[in-house]
Design an enzyme around this catalytic site. Structure first.
Site, PDB file in Angstrom:
ATOM      1  N   SER A 124      93.094 -31.884 -49.711  1.00  0.00           N
ATOM      2  CA  SER A 124      92.021 -31.633 -48.758  1.00  0.00           C
ATOM      3  C   SER A 124      92.585 -31.183 -47.414  1.00  0.00           C
ATOM      4  O   SER A 124      93.689 -31.587 -47.018  1.00  0.00           O
ATOM      5  CB  SER A 124      91.248 -32.940 -48.557  1.00  0.00           C
ATOM      6  OG  SER A 124      90.388 -32.846 -47.447  1.00  0.00           O
ATOM      7  N   ALA A 125      91.802 -30.405 -46.694  1.00  0.00           N
ATOM      8  CA  ALA A 125      92.174 -30.021 -45.336  1.00  0.00           C
ATOM      9  C   ALA A 125      92.278 -31.240 -44.434  1.00  0.00           C
ATOM     10  O   ALA A 125      92.871 -31.167 -43.355  1.00  0.00           O
ATOM     11  CB  ALA A 125      91.142 -29.052 -44.773  1.00  0.00           C
ATOM     12  N   TYR A 148      91.130 -42.404 -46.589  1.00  0.00           N
ATOM     13  CA  TYR A 148      90.889 -41.312 -47.554  1.00  0.00           C
ATOM     14  C   TYR A 148      91.953 -40.223 -47.391  1.00  0.00           C
ATOM     15  O   TYR A 148      92.598 -39.806 -48.354  1.00  0.00           O
ATOM     16  CB  TYR A 148      89.482 -40.725 -47.362  1.00  0.00           C
ATOM     17  CG  TYR A 148      89.291 -39.431 -48.113  1.00  0.00           C
ATOM     18  CD1 TYR A 148      89.209 -39.422 -49.505  1.00  0.00           C
ATOM     19  CD2 TYR A 148      89.233 -38.205 -47.448  1.00  0.00           C
ATOM     20  CE1 TYR A 148      89.072 -38.226 -50.205  1.00  0.00           C
ATOM     21  CE2 TYR A 148      89.091 -37.018 -48.142  1.00  0.00           C
ATOM     22  CZ  TYR A 148      89.010 -37.030 -49.516  1.00  0.00           C
ATOM     23  OH  TYR A 148      88.890 -35.841 -50.200  1.00  0.00           O
ATOM     24  N   LYS A 152      95.329 -38.919 -49.859  1.00  0.00           N
ATOM     25  CA  LYS A 152      95.664 -37.545 -50.283  1.00  0.00           C
ATOM     26  C   LYS A 152      97.111 -37.216 -49.917  1.00  0.00           C
ATOM     27  O   LYS A 152      97.830 -36.588 -50.695  1.00  0.00           O
ATOM     28  CB  LYS A 152      94.706 -36.539 -49.628  1.00  0.00           C
ATOM     29  CG  LYS A 152      93.260 -36.648 -50.098  1.00  0.00           C
ATOM     30  CD  LYS A 152      93.109 -36.249 -51.557  1.00  0.00           C
ATOM     31  CE  LYS A 152      91.683 -36.369 -52.052  1.00  0.00           C
ATOM     32  NZ  LYS A 152      91.554 -36.172 -53.515  1.00  0.00           N
TER      33      LYS A 152
HETATM   34  P1  NAD Z   1      82.476 -35.972 -56.660  1.00  0.00           P
HETATM   35  O1  NAD Z   1      82.313 -37.372 -56.249  1.00  0.00           O
HETATM   36  O2  NAD Z   1      81.260 -35.150 -56.896  1.00  0.00           O
HETATM   37  O3  NAD Z   1      83.385 -35.903 -57.973  1.00  0.00           O
HETATM   38  C1  NAD Z   1      84.382 -36.855 -58.255  1.00  0.00           C
HETATM   39  C2  NAD Z   1      84.127 -37.385 -59.657  1.00  0.00           C
HETATM   40  O4  NAD Z   1      85.126 -38.351 -59.981  1.00  0.00           O
HETATM   41  C3  NAD Z   1      82.769 -38.085 -59.801  1.00  0.00           C
HETATM   42  O5  NAD Z   1      82.072 -37.502 -60.886  1.00  0.00           O
HETATM   43  C4  NAD Z   1      83.116 -39.550 -60.053  1.00  0.00           C
HETATM   44  O6  NAD Z   1      82.197 -40.168 -60.925  1.00  0.00           O
HETATM   45  C5  NAD Z   1      84.501 -39.431 -60.654  1.00  0.00           C
HETATM   46  N1  NAD Z   1      85.377 -40.608 -60.444  1.00  0.00           N
HETATM   47  C6  NAD Z   1      85.590 -41.304 -59.303  1.00  0.00           C
HETATM   48  N2  NAD Z   1      86.504 -42.270 -59.517  1.00  0.00           N
HETATM   49  C7  NAD Z   1      86.888 -42.171 -60.815  1.00  0.00           C
HETATM   50  C8  NAD Z   1      87.802 -42.881 -61.624  1.00  0.00           C
HETATM   51  N3  NAD Z   1      88.510 -43.901 -61.149  1.00  0.00           N
HETATM   52  N4  NAD Z   1      87.959 -42.496 -62.913  1.00  0.00           N
HETATM   53  C9  NAD Z   1      87.227 -41.470 -63.430  1.00  0.00           C
HETATM   54  N5  NAD Z   1      86.341 -40.772 -62.702  1.00  0.00           N
HETATM   55  C10 NAD Z   1      86.173 -41.108 -61.411  1.00  0.00           C
HETATM   56  O7  NAD Z   1      83.419 -35.272 -55.569  1.00  0.00           O
HETATM   57  P2  NAD Z   1      83.827 -33.733 -55.388  1.00  0.00           P
HETATM   58  O8  NAD Z   1      83.249 -33.263 -54.110  1.00  0.00           O
HETATM   59  O9  NAD Z   1      83.566 -32.972 -56.629  1.00  0.00           O
HETATM   60  O10 NAD Z   1      85.380 -33.901 -55.158  1.00  0.00           O
HETATM   61  C11 NAD Z   1      86.320 -33.708 -56.195  1.00  0.00           C
HETATM   62  C12 NAD Z   1      87.728 -33.908 -55.634  1.00  0.00           C
HETATM   63  O11 NAD Z   1      87.944 -32.978 -54.574  1.00  0.00           O
HETATM   64  C13 NAD Z   1      87.973 -35.291 -55.035  1.00  0.00           C
HETATM   65  O12 NAD Z   1      89.300 -35.684 -55.362  1.00  0.00           O
HETATM   66  C14 NAD Z   1      87.838 -35.074 -53.541  1.00  0.00           C
HETATM   67  O13 NAD Z   1      88.615 -35.982 -52.816  1.00  0.00           O
HETATM   68  C15 NAD Z   1      88.388 -33.659 -53.407  1.00  0.00           C
HETATM   69  N6  NAD Z   1      87.876 -32.959 -52.209  1.00  0.00           N
HETATM   70  C16 NAD Z   1      86.528 -32.854 -52.012  1.00  0.00           C
HETATM   71  C17 NAD Z   1      86.043 -32.206 -50.879  1.00  0.00           C
HETATM   72  C18 NAD Z   1      84.567 -32.130 -50.592  1.00  0.00           C
HETATM   73  O14 NAD Z   1      84.183 -31.917 -49.440  1.00  0.00           O
HETATM   74  N7  NAD Z   1      83.674 -32.246 -51.572  1.00  0.00           N
HETATM   75  C19 NAD Z   1      86.942 -31.651 -49.956  1.00  0.00           C
HETATM   76  C20 NAD Z   1      88.314 -31.750 -50.215  1.00  0.00           C
HETATM   77  C21 NAD Z   1      88.771 -32.415 -51.344  1.00  0.00           C
HETATM   78  C1  WQD Z   2      80.741 -30.699 -40.886  1.00  0.00           C
HETATM   79  C2  WQD Z   2      80.251 -30.531 -39.444  1.00  0.00           C
HETATM   80  C3  WQD Z   2      79.959 -32.607 -38.279  1.00  0.00           C
HETATM   81  C4  WQD Z   2      76.704 -34.106 -40.825  1.00  0.00           C
HETATM   82  C5  WQD Z   2      84.375 -33.926 -44.500  1.00  0.00           C
HETATM   83  C6  WQD Z   2      85.590 -34.783 -44.727  1.00  0.00           C
HETATM   84  C7  WQD Z   2      86.728 -33.949 -45.253  1.00  0.00           C
HETATM   85  C8  WQD Z   2      86.325 -33.125 -46.466  1.00  0.00           C
HETATM   86  C9  WQD Z   2      85.039 -32.401 -46.258  1.00  0.00           C
HETATM   87  C10 WQD Z   2      86.999 -34.245 -48.473  1.00  0.00           C
HETATM   88  C11 WQD Z   2      80.946 -31.454 -38.441  1.00  0.00           C
HETATM   89  C12 WQD Z   2      78.633 -31.914 -38.476  1.00  0.00           C
HETATM   90  C13 WQD Z   2      77.711 -33.350 -40.260  1.00  0.00           C
HETATM   91  C14 WQD Z   2      75.483 -34.292 -40.095  1.00  0.00           C
HETATM   92  C15 WQD Z   2      76.385 -32.928 -38.320  1.00  0.00           C
HETATM   93  N1  WQD Z   2      86.111 -33.941 -47.623  1.00  0.00           N
HETATM   94  N2  WQD Z   2      77.563 -32.762 -39.033  1.00  0.00           N
HETATM   95  N3  WQD Z   2      75.377 -33.692 -38.869  1.00  0.00           N
HETATM   96  O1  WQD Z   2      83.581 -33.750 -41.457  1.00  0.00           O
HETATM   97  O2  WQD Z   2      84.307 -31.333 -41.709  1.00  0.00           O
HETATM   98  O3  WQD Z   2      84.705 -32.920 -43.550  1.00  0.00           O
HETATM   99  O4  WQD Z   2      84.028 -33.293 -45.745  1.00  0.00           O
HETATM  100  O5  WQD Z   2      88.174 -34.040 -48.459  1.00  0.00           O
HETATM  101  O6  WQD Z   2      87.760 -34.825 -45.555  1.00  0.00           O
HETATM  102  O7  WQD Z   2      85.957 -35.380 -43.507  1.00  0.00           O
HETATM  103  O8  WQD Z   2      82.399 -32.191 -43.092  1.00  0.00           O
HETATM  104  O9  WQD Z   2      80.052 -31.755 -43.686  1.00  0.00           O
HETATM  105  O10 WQD Z   2      80.675 -34.034 -42.791  1.00  0.00           O
HETATM  106  O11 WQD Z   2      80.693 -32.074 -41.252  1.00  0.00           O
HETATM  107  O12 WQD Z   2      76.236 -32.417 -37.208  1.00  0.00           O
HETATM  108  O13 WQD Z   2      74.552 -34.976 -40.542  1.00  0.00           O
HETATM  109  O14 WQD Z   2      78.870 -30.893 -39.400  1.00  0.00           O
HETATM  110  O15 WQD Z   2      80.025 -33.233 -37.027  1.00  0.00           O
HETATM  111  O16 WQD Z   2      81.066 -30.734 -37.242  1.00  0.00           O
HETATM  112  P1  WQD Z   2      83.764 -32.581 -42.312  1.00  0.00           P
HETATM  113  P2  WQD Z   2      80.893 -32.575 -42.772  1.00  0.00           P
END
Ligand code: NAD
Ligand code: WQD
Length: 337
Positions: A124-125, A148, A152
């Site tokens: 993740s970023a 979190y 990562k």
């Molecule tokens: P999500 O929660 O929709 O998907 C994750 C899935 O993993 C879910 O279906 C959940 O049921 C399953 N899960 C959780 N713990 C588990 C376990 N112990 N064993 C088996 N299954 C399990 O989330 P997503 O947004 O699809 O994210 C997927 C991956 O990408 C995650 O690792 C997350 O950290 C990473 N990621 C997500 C974002 C984002 O903003 N969505 C950004 C950066 C990185």
């Molecule tokens: C985006 C912008 C908020 C909600 C998060 C995690 C990051 C990654 C992606 C997994 C920001 C603003 C948000 C609201 C708002 N996940 N905001 N009102 O914070 O960039 O990243 O999700 O790896 O780790 O931290 O994403 O969508 O929460 O926020 O004004 O109700 O929207 O302040 O500027 P974020 P976000």
């Protein structure tokens, strides 16, 4: 290839599994359904006219993984399973390290025992913390500000150590920026449980009438309009990046670390305006104080992904909003509504 997709019923995993299958791969989904619905598989089958196999299981369960690997003979693992709520990770750090670190470790041990050494990891970023400058390059220092993010970084380091010890592994660490949007069919999309903490799903629920208004967290940042700026990337573009990363690793052993973003930043106000156009209705909002831990601006340097993978995000912000809206309108209460 025959692929194990952990977290395969989740938001990013389901979109990626669809593209992997469309690219000709055989896919098995592995998920404990803690944050997703088994119904996503019916929807995937409607898109694909073919049904992926879902095995309900947990990445912390070594015995179940061993049995799966013995039975299936995988070529590679794409690992999405994990917990991802930043605020919850601050309250429940042990839970986050257990799922994200111990879960990944258990999965890697099962892979090593089965002789499967091709691994794509969802980083993740967030590993960049509050960057000194933008755009963010892959060689910028990493600094997490919550458990979190630290989970990562720890897994990224474990993967680097693994390659050092055994260079026959092929590993991708893909650092996602802000994934949004949904499949163009409107059949699969993001379905958060409880109150959404991320911006796009919150806007979707306001637009569809489930919530009265959006709270904008701060309009006094040093950004063009005062609201936070992020690199939103369409989830289908992100999914395509995984197909390309897999192709890259087939040709080349070693460690690949790339950002998956568009290289452009948009503000909260930009997103509100684009979504209002897509939905044909205004998005009511109020300005509130900054959310603790938020940064002003975050967007990727996307050149390494382009150079190494030929990756380029094709879908613009209006498309992200239009697809998110189609999904939300067709499924106002998500998969189980
Ligand atoms: P999500 O929660 O929709 O998907 C994750 C899935 O993993 C879910 O279906 C959940 O049921 C399953 N899960 C959780 N713990 C588990 C376990 N112990 N064993 C088996 N299954 C399990 O989330 P997503 O947004 O699809 O994210 C997927 C991956 O990408 C995650 O690792 C997350 O950290 C990473 N990621 C997500 C974002 C984002 O903003 N969505 C950004 C950066 C990185
Ligand atoms: C985006 C912008 C908020 C909600 C998060 C995690 C990051 C990654 C992606 C997994 C920001 C603003 C948000 C609201 C708002 N996940 N905001 N009102 O914070 O960039 O990243 O999700 O790896 O780790 O931290 O994403 O969508 O929460 O926020 O004004 O109700 O929207 O302040 O500027 P974020 P976000």
């Amino acid at each position: 290839m025959k692929l194990l997709v952990t977290g395969g019923t989740g938001y990013i995993g389901s979109h990626t599994a669809v593209l992997l299958m469309q690219a000709g791969h055989e896919v098995v989904l592995w998920d404990n359904l803690s944050n997703s619905s088994a119904r996503v598989v019916d929807r995937m089958a409607m898109i694909l006219r073919e049904r992926p196999l879902l095995v309900i299981g947990d990445v912390r369960d070594r015995a179940a993984l061993d049995a799966l690997f013995a039975h299936q003979g995988f070529d590679a693992v794409i690992h999405f399973a994990g917990l991802k709520a930043v605020g919850e990770s601050v309250e429940r750090p042990l839970l986050y390290y257990e799922h994200n670190v111990q879960g990944t470790l258990t999965l890697l041990q099962a892979m090593a025992a089965a002789g499967v050494r091709l691994f794509v990891f969802s980083s993740s970023a967030t590993v960049y913390g509050d960057p000194a400058s933008v755009p963010i390059r892959e060689d910028f220092p990493r600094a997490a500000t919550n458990p979190y993010g630290r989970s990562k970084i720890i897994v990224e380091d474990i993967l680097a150590d693994l390659i050092t010890a055994d260079p026959t592994w092929r590993i991708a660490r893909l650092r996602y920026f802000n994934p949004v949007g949904a499949h163009e069919s409107g059949l699969i999309g993001e379905d958060p449980r409880g109150t959404p903490s991320n911006l796009m799903p919150y806007i979707c629920q306001v637009a569809v009438g489930r919530r009265p208004q959006l709270r904008v967290f701060g309009d006094d940042y040093e950004t063009p309009d005062g609201t936070g700026v992020r690199d939103y990337i369409h989830v289908v573009d992100l999914a395509a990046g995984h197909v390309q990363a897999l192709d890259y690793l087939v040709g080349k052993a070693g460690l690949l670390t790339v950002n998956l973003g568009t290289g452009r930043g948009y503000s909260v106000r930009d997103l509100i305006a684009s979504f209002a156009r897509a939905a044909g209705r205004p998005i009511p909002y109020v300005i509130e104080p900054r959310r603790p831990g938020d940064i002003a601006t975050c967007y990727a340097d996307a050149q390494a992904a382009q150079r190494l993978l030929g990756f380029r995000a094709l879908r613009d912000l209006d498309r992200m909003c239009a697809d998110a809206w189609r999904w939300q309108q067709q499924n106002p209460h998500g998969y189980d509504g």
